[in-house]
Design an enzyme around this catalytic site. Sequence first.
Site, mmCIF file in Angstrom:
data_model
loop_
_atom_site.group_PDB
_atom_site.id
_atom_site.type_symbol
_atom_site.label_atom_id
_atom_site.label_comp_id
_atom_site.label_asym_id
_atom_site.label_seq_id
_atom_site.Cartn_x
_atom_site.Cartn_y
_atom_site.Cartn_z
ATOM 1 N N ASP A 82 -27.202 -37.692 -37.774
ATOM 2 C CA ASP A 82 -26.739 -37.391 -39.127
ATOM 3 C C ASP A 82 -26.318 -35.929 -39.229
ATOM 4 O O ASP A 82 -27.050 -35.030 -38.816
ATOM 5 C CB ASP A 82 -27.865 -37.690 -40.126
ATOM 6 C CG ASP A 82 -27.408 -37.621 -41.566
ATOM 7 O OD1 ASP A 82 -26.233 -37.951 -41.835
ATOM 8 O OD2 ASP A 82 -28.220 -37.255 -42.433
ATOM 9 N N GLY A 181 -29.751 -33.819 -51.995
ATOM 10 C CA GLY A 181 -30.869 -33.390 -52.822
ATOM 11 C C GLY A 181 -31.048 -34.335 -53.998
ATOM 12 O O GLY A 181 -30.377 -35.356 -54.130
ATOM 13 N N GLY A 209 -25.917 -38.688 -50.022
ATOM 14 C CA GLY A 209 -26.464 -38.142 -51.260
ATOM 15 C C GLY A 209 -26.900 -39.202 -52.250
ATOM 16 O O GLY A 209 -26.757 -39.028 -53.464
ATOM 17 N N VAL A 231 -30.151 -42.065 -47.464
ATOM 18 C CA VAL A 231 -31.253 -41.595 -48.313
ATOM 19 C C VAL A 231 -32.137 -40.668 -47.495
ATOM 20 O O VAL A 231 -32.595 -41.036 -46.413
ATOM 21 C CB VAL A 231 -32.087 -42.775 -48.856
ATOM 22 C CG1 VAL A 231 -33.250 -42.265 -49.698
ATOM 23 C CG2 VAL A 231 -31.212 -43.728 -49.666
ATOM 24 N N THR A 233 -33.686 -37.065 -49.210
ATOM 25 C CA THR A 233 -34.538 -36.246 -50.071
ATOM 26 C C THR A 233 -35.578 -37.071 -50.822
ATOM 27 O O THR A 233 -36.742 -36.666 -50.944
ATOM 28 C CB THR A 233 -33.676 -35.464 -51.078
ATOM 29 O OG1 THR A 233 -32.714 -34.686 -50.363
ATOM 30 C CG2 THR A 233 -34.536 -34.551 -51.934
#
EC number: 4.1.2.40
Length: 284
Positions: A82, A181, A209, A231, A233
């Site tokens: 990633d 985030g 995100g 996925v 954060t």
Amino acid sequence: MYVVSTKQMLNNAQRGGYAVPAFNIHNLETMQVVVETAASMHAPVIIAGTPGTFTHVGTENLMALVSAMAKQYHHPLAIHLDHHTKFDDIAQKVRSGVRSVMIDASHLPFAQNISRVKEVVDFCHRFDVSVEAELGQLGGQEDDVQVNEADAFYTNPVQAREFAEATGIDSLAVAIGTAHGMYARAPALDFSRLENIRQWVNLPLVLHGASGLSTKDIQQTIKLGICKINVATELKNAFSQALKNYLTEHPEATDPRDYLQSAKSAMRDVVSKVIADCGCEGRA
């Protein structure tokens, strides 16, 4: 063969009208949560790691762990690089057995992005490795890559076709209003842009995100062509907050095998919800 390429996973998702979640893991416990939950739900999942995760765990260690857990649970898993940016780093990991790569050159001008990505594609396809690349930039921070919100920009649908054809990528990560985030307020996703991109590009599309997005928004993006949902954060937040709470309530706790259970349970809830939102339960 339990460790598989993402290419077949995403092509199946595209035909089936669902998405495959890519979960960023960081250690043994987070890996266990993802694999155990996916196996119990019979769902295809991608184990994703940033350069920082591969450095922390070690490429050979991470590859061995994925292979062992895939065999243990009789469940197909893909391991994915990633947000990798350096050709030599990618090449070394491909030679170690990684079969899915995201080359992130989205910070470069369009022509340079194409050139950098094509170099990686030409190398990776020699090893039957699938390649994802990003056009447009998400705001926020992923590992050591940070983009100010003011500098983020959306994917141009017409450029997306040119980019896909010029590079030969296997999947395209698009920027439609998400950010790395968690969100202070609900993002306004550009669904019409995504629909337009789908009309110009026939590759599986990827949404980065996705932490904190509503079920409704996730499922709408899937209807419009998203085949992979990233996925990160949201997993870290659930794990770390539960761990903090447990240690606050049990200051005498010293055994990681005990105090990590609450953290794993909290993360498991997130993983199972994302799998359900993606519509991939029972698809493995």
